[in-house]
Design a protein around this motif. Structure first.
Motif, mmCIF file in Angstrom:
data_model
loop_
_atom_site.group_PDB
_atom_site.id
_atom_site.type_symbol
_atom_site.label_atom_id
_atom_site.label_comp_id
_atom_site.label_asym_id
_atom_site.label_seq_id
_atom_site.Cartn_x
_atom_site.Cartn_y
_atom_site.Cartn_z
ATOM 1 N N UNK A 1 5.469 -5.464 14.078
ATOM 2 C CA UNK A 1 5.152 -6.639 13.263
ATOM 3 C C UNK A 1 4.928 -6.260 11.800
ATOM 4 N N UNK A 2 4.339 -5.099 11.566
ATOM 5 C CA UNK A 2 4.055 -4.682 10.200
ATOM 6 C C UNK A 2 5.346 -4.414 9.426
ATOM 7 N N UNK A 3 6.288 -3.776 10.074
ATOM 8 C CA UNK A 3 7.587 -3.526 9.436
ATOM 9 C C UNK A 3 8.244 -4.840 9.035
ATOM 10 N N UNK A 4 8.195 -5.799 9.912
ATOM 11 C CA UNK A 4 8.767 -7.116 9.624
ATOM 12 C C UNK A 4 8.028 -7.789 8.477
ATOM 13 N N UNK A 5 6.696 -7.753 8.512
ATOM 14 C CA UNK A 5 5.885 -8.401 7.477
ATOM 15 C C UNK A 5 6.096 -7.764 6.103
ATOM 16 N N UNK A 6 6.379 -6.460 6.082
ATOM 17 C CA UNK A 6 6.606 -5.773 4.810
ATOM 18 C C UNK A 6 8.012 -6.014 4.257
ATOM 19 N N UNK A 7 8.828 -6.739 5.014
ATOM 20 C CA UNK A 7 10.183 -7.013 4.552
ATOM 21 C C UNK A 7 11.066 -5.795 4.654
ATOM 22 N N UNK A 8 10.641 -4.861 5.499
ATOM 23 C CA UNK A 8 11.401 -3.624 5.656
ATOM 24 C C UNK A 8 12.670 -3.836 6.437
ATOM 25 N N UNK A 9 13.535 -2.854 6.348
ATOM 26 C CA UNK A 9 14.796 -2.922 7.082
ATOM 27 C C UNK A 9 14.776 -1.987 8.282
ATOM 28 N N UNK A 10 13.566 -1.591 8.703
ATOM 29 C CA UNK A 10 13.447 -0.729 9.864
ATOM 30 C C UNK A 10 13.573 0.743 9.557
ATOM 31 N N UNK A 11 13.638 1.135 8.300
ATOM 32 C CA UNK A 11 13.763 2.541 7.942
ATOM 33 C C UNK A 11 12.390 3.198 7.963
ATOM 34 N N UNK A 12 12.311 4.322 8.618
ATOM 35 C CA UNK A 12 11.073 5.086 8.702
ATOM 36 C C UNK A 12 11.264 6.447 8.068
ATOM 37 N N UNK A 13 10.242 7.015 7.499
ATOM 38 C CA UNK A 13 8.974 6.364 7.210
ATOM 39 C C UNK A 13 9.100 5.412 6.035
ATOM 40 N N UNK A 14 8.227 4.418 6.026
ATOM 41 C CA UNK A 14 8.025 3.543 4.875
ATOM 42 C C UNK A 14 6.536 3.579 4.576
ATOM 43 N N UNK A 15 6.188 3.841 3.337
ATOM 44 C CA UNK A 15 4.787 3.940 2.934
ATOM 45 C C UNK A 15 4.570 3.031 1.739
ATOM 46 N N UNK A 16 3.518 2.213 1.821
ATOM 47 C CA UNK A 16 3.218 1.262 0.761
ATOM 48 C C UNK A 16 1.795 1.506 0.273
ATOM 49 N N UNK A 17 1.638 1.594 -1.045
ATOM 50 C CA UNK A 17 0.343 1.792 -1.680
ATOM 51 C C UNK A 17 -0.143 0.465 -2.239
ATOM 52 N N UNK A 18 -1.380 0.087 -1.860
ATOM 53 C CA UNK A 18 -2.006 -1.138 -2.336
ATOM 54 C C UNK A 18 -3.244 -0.784 -3.151
ATOM 55 N N UNK A 19 -3.528 -1.609 -4.162
ATOM 56 C CA UNK A 19 -4.752 -1.407 -4.933
ATOM 57 C C UNK A 19 -5.928 -2.047 -4.183
ATOM 58 N N UNK A 20 -7.113 -1.988 -4.772
ATOM 59 C CA UNK A 20 -8.318 -2.476 -4.101
ATOM 60 C C UNK A 20 -8.299 -3.982 -3.848
ATOM 61 N N UNK A 21 -7.493 -4.730 -4.591
ATOM 62 C CA UNK A 21 -7.404 -6.174 -4.370
ATOM 63 C C UNK A 21 -6.333 -6.536 -3.348
ATOM 64 N N UNK A 22 -5.666 -5.542 -2.775
ATOM 65 C CA UNK A 22 -4.643 -5.787 -1.759
ATOM 66 C C UNK A 22 -3.272 -6.082 -2.311
ATOM 67 N N UNK A 23 -3.026 -5.748 -3.571
ATOM 68 C CA UNK A 23 -1.708 -5.958 -4.166
ATOM 69 C C UNK A 23 -0.916 -4.656 -4.154
#
Length: 186
Positions: free
Chosen positions: A138-160
């Motif tokens: 579900x997380x891969x789908x929610x991130x708009x990913x194309x299923x490629x692993x690894x995928x790593x996303x960095x968010x700031x303290x406000x969740x952006x």
């Protein structure tokens, strides 16, 4: 999406040194020395951290949407993905270096869940990572990913979203540390 287009995307992703999210029958043999060829992508900066429930093998749940107040590095990986396995110790070290300043979440995309992830973690003995599970991807789908692993996303303290990396990455590099320092405001 058509089956032909899906297969083309999966094969293309594998050719650039990352993994598709489909479990192969056996783990990839070339895990040691896998190329860490991912690059920083800021094209989705400002996107909000999606709210997805992750499960821990001990039964706890984690709602990723509630992870605000400190920066989060969110990594999608799998035990059979060579670049994923290669970068896990680097993520563990990063989590230790930024403990209390940033949370590192590794969310396994293994379809067998705890059956594969728990032994992997037991063998690796990570000091700072927890084995979160996202069996339904579900997380891969929610991130708009194309299923490629690894995928790593960095968010700031406000969740952006600050930036993301698709493919394996050297999380101990000066470039990686500068990116994390940017997110934590150092």
């Amino acid at each position: 999406m058509s089956l032909r287009l899906s297969l083309t995307l999966v094969l293309s992703a594998c050719l650039v040194g990352a993994c598709s999210r489909e479990d192969p029958a056996e783990p990839q043999a070339e895990a040691q020395g896998a190329a860490l060829t991912g690059t920083i992508d800021r094209s989705r900066a400002g996107d909000l951290l999606p709210a997805v429930a992750l499960a821990h093998p001990d039964g706890k749940e984690l709602n990723t949407g509630a992870l605000t107040g400190q920066p989060v590095l969110l990594n999608l990986w799998a035990t059979w993905c060579a670049p994923c396995v290669e970068e896990m110790p680097l993520l563990d070290a990063l989590a230790g270096q930024y403990e209390g300043k940033m949370r590192v979440i590794v969310a396994s995309q293994d379809l067998q869940g705890a059956e594969k992830v728990v032994p992997f973690f037991a063998k690796a003995k990570y000091a700072h990572l927890e084995p979160w599970l996202d069996r339904e991807t579900d997380l891969s789908t929610a991130l708009g990913g194309d299923g490629v692993l690894p995928t790593t996303v960095l968010y700031d303290a406000s969740g952006q979203e600050v930036a993301r990396v698709v493919g394996g990455y050297d999380w101990q590099s000066p470039e990686a540390k500068a990116l994390v320092d940017e997110a934590i405001g150092s």
